[in-house]
Design a protein around this motif. Structure first.
Motif, mmCIF file in Angstrom:
data_model
loop_
_atom_site.group_PDB
_atom_site.id
_atom_site.type_symbol
_atom_site.label_atom_id
_atom_site.label_comp_id
_atom_site.label_asym_id
_atom_site.label_seq_id
_atom_site.Cartn_x
_atom_site.Cartn_y
_atom_site.Cartn_z
ATOM 1 N N THR A 196 0.852 -1.188 0.000
ATOM 2 C CA THR A 196 0.000 0.000 0.000
ATOM 3 C C THR A 196 0.889 1.238 0.000
ATOM 4 O O THR A 196 1.931 1.260 0.641
ATOM 5 C CB THR A 196 -0.918 0.001 1.243
ATOM 6 N N ARG A 227 -13.352 2.581 -1.525
ATOM 7 C CA ARG A 227 -13.650 1.312 -2.167
ATOM 8 C C ARG A 227 -15.146 1.225 -2.496
ATOM 9 O O ARG A 227 -15.985 1.784 -1.799
ATOM 10 C CB ARG A 227 -13.254 0.150 -1.253
ATOM 11 N N VAL A 275 -9.273 4.016 1.729
ATOM 12 C CA VAL A 275 -7.986 3.321 1.814
ATOM 13 C C VAL A 275 -6.931 4.117 1.049
ATOM 14 O O VAL A 275 -7.243 5.041 0.290
ATOM 15 C CB VAL A 275 -8.087 1.899 1.225
ATOM 16 N N PHE A 276 -5.673 3.715 1.228
ATOM 17 C CA PHE A 276 -4.601 4.204 0.375
ATOM 18 C C PHE A 276 -4.535 3.296 -0.852
ATOM 19 O O PHE A 276 -4.938 2.132 -0.793
ATOM 20 C CB PHE A 276 -3.260 4.153 1.118
ATOM 21 N N GLY A 282 -3.397 0.540 -3.269
ATOM 22 C CA GLY A 282 -2.613 -0.650 -2.982
ATOM 23 C C GLY A 282 -3.330 -1.914 -3.369
ATOM 24 O O GLY A 282 -4.487 -1.886 -3.807
ATOM 25 N N ALA A 297 3.579 -1.621 -4.954
ATOM 26 C CA ALA A 297 3.062 -0.359 -4.419
ATOM 27 C C ALA A 297 2.942 0.688 -5.520
ATOM 28 O O ALA A 297 1.925 1.401 -5.627
ATOM 29 C CB ALA A 297 3.971 0.144 -3.300
ATOM 30 N N GLU A 300 0.249 -0.559 -8.280
ATOM 31 C CA GLU A 300 -1.128 -0.427 -7.810
ATOM 32 C C GLU A 300 -1.553 1.041 -7.715
ATOM 33 O O GLU A 300 -2.712 1.380 -7.964
ATOM 34 C CB GLU A 300 -1.284 -1.110 -6.451
ATOM 35 N N CYS A 301 -0.623 1.907 -7.348
ATOM 36 C CA CYS A 301 -0.940 3.337 -7.286
ATOM 37 C C CYS A 301 -1.323 3.852 -8.678
ATOM 38 O O CYS A 301 -2.250 4.650 -8.827
ATOM 39 C CB CYS A 301 0.255 4.104 -6.728
ATOM 40 N N GLU A 319 -4.876 2.113 -9.570
ATOM 41 C CA GLU A 319 -6.036 2.526 -8.787
ATOM 42 C C GLU A 319 -6.225 4.035 -8.736
ATOM 43 O O GLU A 319 -7.357 4.514 -8.649
ATOM 44 C CB GLU A 319 -5.919 1.981 -7.362
ATOM 45 N N THR A 365 0.598 -6.952 4.718
ATOM 46 C CA THR A 365 0.725 -5.705 3.968
ATOM 47 C C THR A 365 1.847 -4.819 4.471
ATOM 48 O O THR A 365 1.941 -4.523 5.667
ATOM 49 C CB THR A 365 -0.604 -4.916 4.028
ATOM 50 N N PHE A 369 3.221 -1.028 4.256
ATOM 51 C CA PHE A 369 2.752 0.324 3.959
ATOM 52 C C PHE A 369 3.949 1.221 3.635
ATOM 53 O O PHE A 369 4.920 1.281 4.398
ATOM 54 C CB PHE A 369 1.991 0.903 5.157
ATOM 55 N N THR A 384 -5.216 1.417 8.601
ATOM 56 C CA THR A 384 -5.277 2.749 8.007
ATOM 57 C C THR A 384 -5.356 3.812 9.087
ATOM 58 O O THR A 384 -4.702 4.865 9.002
ATOM 59 C CB THR A 384 -6.495 2.860 7.068
#
Length: 248
Positions: free
Chosen positions: A8, A26, A38-39, A41, A82, A85-86, A89, A158, A160, A204
């Protein structure tokens, strides 16, 4: 159920009111944490550790990544996941085309290729080769490590990370897994949670509390480079519920 490796990324920026972090909401149809903020990830894919990516990765090699994350193997995969996914998303790319600076919104990698990557039509390695991307792994700071407690339908191990958001790029939620996004001061996000306006999972909330101690991106990154996160071990369902209630 064995937790699946995941990564994440908390994207940060300095704003007039202080430090801000990018949050995604989400979809309410999600099996895991529906409607939660969420962040960016997700799960680490096998392709995130493909040796063919090495010519595109700067700043850390496999040994250094493993040392950073206190792993025997697979550290690079977390860092690549990380960043990937950034991009998928949030539409924000922490990679530079060749010797150029951060890409601006009109660059083809942002204007044309994000949806193809997100939909699985274009893989990350092909994207890197197409635009000669340089991925600065050293721009990420390792900030926290959580394991989903027993009980949820999915469990993740996970890592972070934190990073400064590239200038000029505008986040865009994907409209599928995520339905909204916002930049928010971490302390204000905690107020939203306390008032029941937004939902955050326990990890989170923990990251937001720690981010709320800093007033600038520089301060966060300096902290991340000087401290090694401790692993938060899984809890029983009862203990997890009790801890979550106490932090609400």
């Amino acid at each position: 159920m064995q937790p699946r490796p995941a990564a994440t990324l908390a994207l940060l920026r300095d704003a007039r009111e202080g430090l801000e972090v990018l949050m995604l909401q989400r979809t309410h149809k999600a099996v895991f944490m529906p409607g939660f903020y969420v962040f960016p990830g997700g799960a680490v894919d096998r392709a995130d550790s493909d040796p063919a990516l090495m010519p595109h990765l700067d700043g850390l090699d496999e040994a250094a990544a493993n040392t950073l994350l206190n792993l025997e193997a697979g550290g690079l995969g977390y860092l690549v996941a990380a960043i990937r996914e950034c991009f998928e998303e949030a539409g924000v790319l922490l990679a530079r085309p060749g010797a150029a600076d951060w890409p601006e919104p009109h660059h083809p990698v942002l204007a044309n290729d994000r949806d193809a990557v997100m939909n699985g039509e274009l893989d990350w390695l092909t994207l890197c080769r197409r635009h000669d991307l340089r991925v600065p792994l050293e721009s990420l700071g390792y900030f926290d490590h959580w394991v989903t407690p027993p009980g949820p339908p999915r469990r993740f191990d996970t890592r972070f990370f934190v990073a400064e958001a590239p200038p000029f790029q505008q986040p865009r939620h994907d409209g599928q897994e995520t339905i909204d996004h916002c930049w928010v001061n971490p302390r204000l996000a905690l107020e939203y949670h306390g008032g029941g306006e937004r939902q955050f999972a326990t990890p989170t909330l923990s990251v937001l509390r720690r981010l709320g101690q800093f007033d600038s991106v520089t301060a966060v990154m300096e902290y991340a480079s000087a401290h090694s996160p401790r692993r938060m071990a899984p809890l029983s369902e009862e203990d997890a519920a009790e801890r979550f209630a106490s932090q609400s």
